[in-house]
Design a protein around this motif. Structure first.
Motif, PDB file in Angstrom:
ATOM      1  N   GLU A   1       0.853  -1.179   0.000  1.00 59.63           N
ATOM      2  CA  GLU A   1       0.000   0.000   0.000  1.00 59.63           C
ATOM      3  C   GLU A   1       0.895   1.237   0.000  1.00 59.63           C
ATOM      4  O   GLU A   1       2.061   1.179   0.403  1.00 59.63           O
ATOM      5  N   VAL A   2       0.359   2.365  -0.427  1.00 60.78           N
ATOM      6  CA  VAL A   2       1.044   3.648  -0.270  1.00 60.78           C
ATOM      7  C   VAL A   2       0.778   4.123   1.147  1.00 60.78           C
ATOM      8  O   VAL A   2      -0.365   4.139   1.609  1.00 60.78           O
ATOM      9  N   GLN A   3       1.849   4.478   1.865  1.00 56.43           N
ATOM     10  CA  GLN A   3       1.710   4.837   3.273  1.00 56.43           C
ATOM     11  C   GLN A   3       2.659   5.983   3.616  1.00 56.43           C
ATOM     12  O   GLN A   3       3.594   6.272   2.862  1.00 56.43           O
ATOM     13  N   PRO A   4       2.442   6.654   4.741  1.00 58.92           N
ATOM     14  CA  PRO A   4       3.352   7.740   5.128  1.00 58.92           C
ATOM     15  C   PRO A   4       4.669   7.189   5.658  1.00 58.92           C
ATOM     16  O   PRO A   4       4.721   6.104   6.241  1.00 58.92           O
ATOM     17  N   SER A   5       5.722   7.947   5.458  1.00 60.36           N
ATOM     18  CA  SER A   5       7.018   7.648   6.070  1.00 60.36           C
ATOM     19  C   SER A   5       7.176   8.545   7.299  1.00 60.36           C
ATOM     20  O   SER A   5       6.249   9.239   7.703  1.00 60.36           O
ATOM     21  N   SER A   6       8.348   8.548   7.898  1.00 64.62           N
ATOM     22  CA  SER A   6       8.545   9.303   9.137  1.00 64.62           C
ATOM     23  C   SER A   6       8.451  10.810   8.897  1.00 64.62           C
ATOM     24  O   SER A   6       8.653  11.301   7.781  1.00 64.62           O
ATOM     25  N   ASP A   7       8.166  11.555   9.956  1.00 62.89           N
ATOM     26  CA  ASP A   7       8.105  13.015   9.846  1.00 62.89           C
ATOM     27  C   ASP A   7       9.418  13.578   9.316  1.00 62.89           C
ATOM     28  O   ASP A   7       9.433  14.495   8.489  1.00 62.89           O
ATOM     29  N   ARG A   8      10.539  13.024   9.805  1.00 60.99           N
ATOM     30  CA  ARG A   8      11.843  13.525   9.373  1.00 60.99           C
ATOM     31  C   ARG A   8      12.052  13.369   7.870  1.00 60.99           C
ATOM     32  O   ARG A   8      12.746  14.159   7.251  1.00 60.99           O
ATOM     33  N   SER A   9      11.484  12.329   7.298  1.00 61.33           N
ATOM     34  CA  SER A   9      11.713  12.057   5.875  1.00 61.33           C
ATOM     35  C   SER A   9      11.126  13.134   4.968  1.00 61.33           C
ATOM     36  O   SER A   9      11.495  13.225   3.799  1.00 61.33           O
ATOM     37  N   TYR A  10      10.212  13.953   5.515  1.00 69.03           N
ATOM     38  CA  TYR A  10       9.599  15.029   4.735  1.00 69.03           C
ATOM     39  C   TYR A  10      10.284  16.379   4.967  1.00 69.03           C
ATOM     40  O   TYR A  10       9.800  17.406   4.493  1.00 69.03           O
ATOM     41  N   ASP A  11      11.398  16.373   5.684  1.00 68.00           N
ATOM     42  CA  ASP A  11      12.130  17.609   5.978  1.00 68.00           C
ATOM     43  C   ASP A  11      12.905  18.034   4.727  1.00 68.00           C
ATOM     44  O   ASP A  11      13.963  17.479   4.414  1.00 68.00           O
ATOM     45  N   GLU A  12      12.401  19.028   4.032  1.00 66.05           N
ATOM     46  CA  GLU A  12      12.993  19.415   2.752  1.00 66.05           C
ATOM     47  C   GLU A  12      14.357  20.082   2.928  1.00 66.05           C
ATOM     48  O   GLU A  12      15.229  19.953   2.068  1.00 66.05           O
TER      49      GLU A  12
END
Length: 320
Positions: free
Chosen positions: A281-292
């Motif tokens: 499934e498509v799922q969220p990764s960790s909050d840190r992984s979205y730190d641009e």
């Protein structure tokens, strides 16, 4: 979220498509290679141990005599090997439809690559960062949509990027180093997708995935190198009791590489118990992984360390 119900039997025909799979000679890479070959793809098996890879190729051909498999040497711990692989690939192939950045090492005693990088960060992240850059032109020149799929791990959620000690020279913990490298995989996949979007390149997708807890040889290599019989026994026990099969663990990468409904910048993993088992499934990764900002800094550091850059402006001009 629930899983997609998707299995390898739902893969579309891949005849005429070329796929590179790193670490294709065992575990998840073997299962990815086998499934892609069964569906008609030409699979380039990019492996450090080519003799073993040729044996594995023979095993697959026994099952799938019409499969098209090409074993080529690639040592992701050696920048010159990565360059040589890319040059040889470009000389032999006009197109590249999917690059599966799958190979990796996990929780091993501290060692260094040929270029002096901590081995887990060097192989899992920097090696694939460089390989993708060197195959970038082939991805762009391929007429159909192309994809880069980078294998991470659920343990990326534990990870942080220690820019002050990326290579564990001051302090080293094998699990922290592994988690850092797996977070770097997701940061790289997302940042590549953003940069493709910013350059107006919409026919190359970049995604990340993870296999959940899959039974492979990866779990035993750390204990073997540590010489820990207890940890080795525990790894075998966990694989037998908790883990899903490597064949099932390969499904998130296969889904990300082939499914028609995915988009760039997604993260695919098992949709079952604690995201350790089940169908993709498509799922969220960790909050840190979205730190641009972290991703942008990691990109710059990775270019500096590898000496290899992505030229998106030139790529856009060529794409037009």
């Amino acid at each position: 979220m629930t899983d997609t119900g998707w299995t390898a039997e739902q893969m579309s025909d891949m005849t005429g498509q070329t796929v590179v799979v790193t670490g294709a000679n065992s575990g998840l890479g073997y299962e990815v290679t086998r499934a892609l070959a069964r569906n008609g793809a030409t699979v380039v098996m990019a492996c450090r141990r080519t003799n073993h890879a040729k044996t594995v190729k023979g095993k697959i051909l026994t099952e799938l005599p019409d499969a098209t498999l090409d074993v080529r040497e690639l040592d992701l711990a050696d920048r010159e090997s990565i360059r040589s692989f890319a040059e040889d690939f470009e000389a032999g192939y006009d197109g590249l439809h999917v690059l599966c950045n799958n190979a990796g090492v996990m929780a091993i005693p501290r060692r260094e690559t040929e270029d002096g990088f901590e081995l887990q960060f060097g192989v899992n992240h920097l090696g694939h960062f460089a390989l993708t850059a060197l195959l970038f032109d082939r991805l762009l020149e391929t007429p159909e949509e192309t994809r880069v799929v980078t294998q991470s791990s659920g343990l990326h959620e534990r990870g942080d990027i220690n820019f002050e000690d990326l290579h564990g020279e001051r302090e080293y913990d094998k699990w922290d180093a592994y988690a850092q490298s797996k977070l770097a995989n997701v940061l790289f996949a997302y940042e590549l997708d953003r940069r493709l979007d910013d350059a107006g390149i919409d026919d190359v997708l970049s995604l990340a995935c993870h296999p959940g807890y899959a039974s492979t040889n990866l779990q035993r290599r750390g204990p073997e190198q540590d010489g820990s019989r207890l940890r080795l026994w525990m790894a075998h026990l966990a694989n037998a009791v908790i883990a899903q099969s490597a064949e099932r663990g390969a499904l998130p990468m296969l889904y990300a590489a082939t499914a028609e409904d995915v988009v760039g910048g997604e993260y695919v993993g098992p949709g079952g118990l604690m995201n350790m088992r089940g169908l993709p499934e498509v799922q969220p990764s960790s909050d840190r992984s979205y730190d641009e900002r972290m991703a942008d800094r990691l990109w710059t550091v990775s270019e500096d360390m590898t000496g290899i850059s992505y030229d998106f402006a030139h790529a856009k001009a060529a794409d037009d």
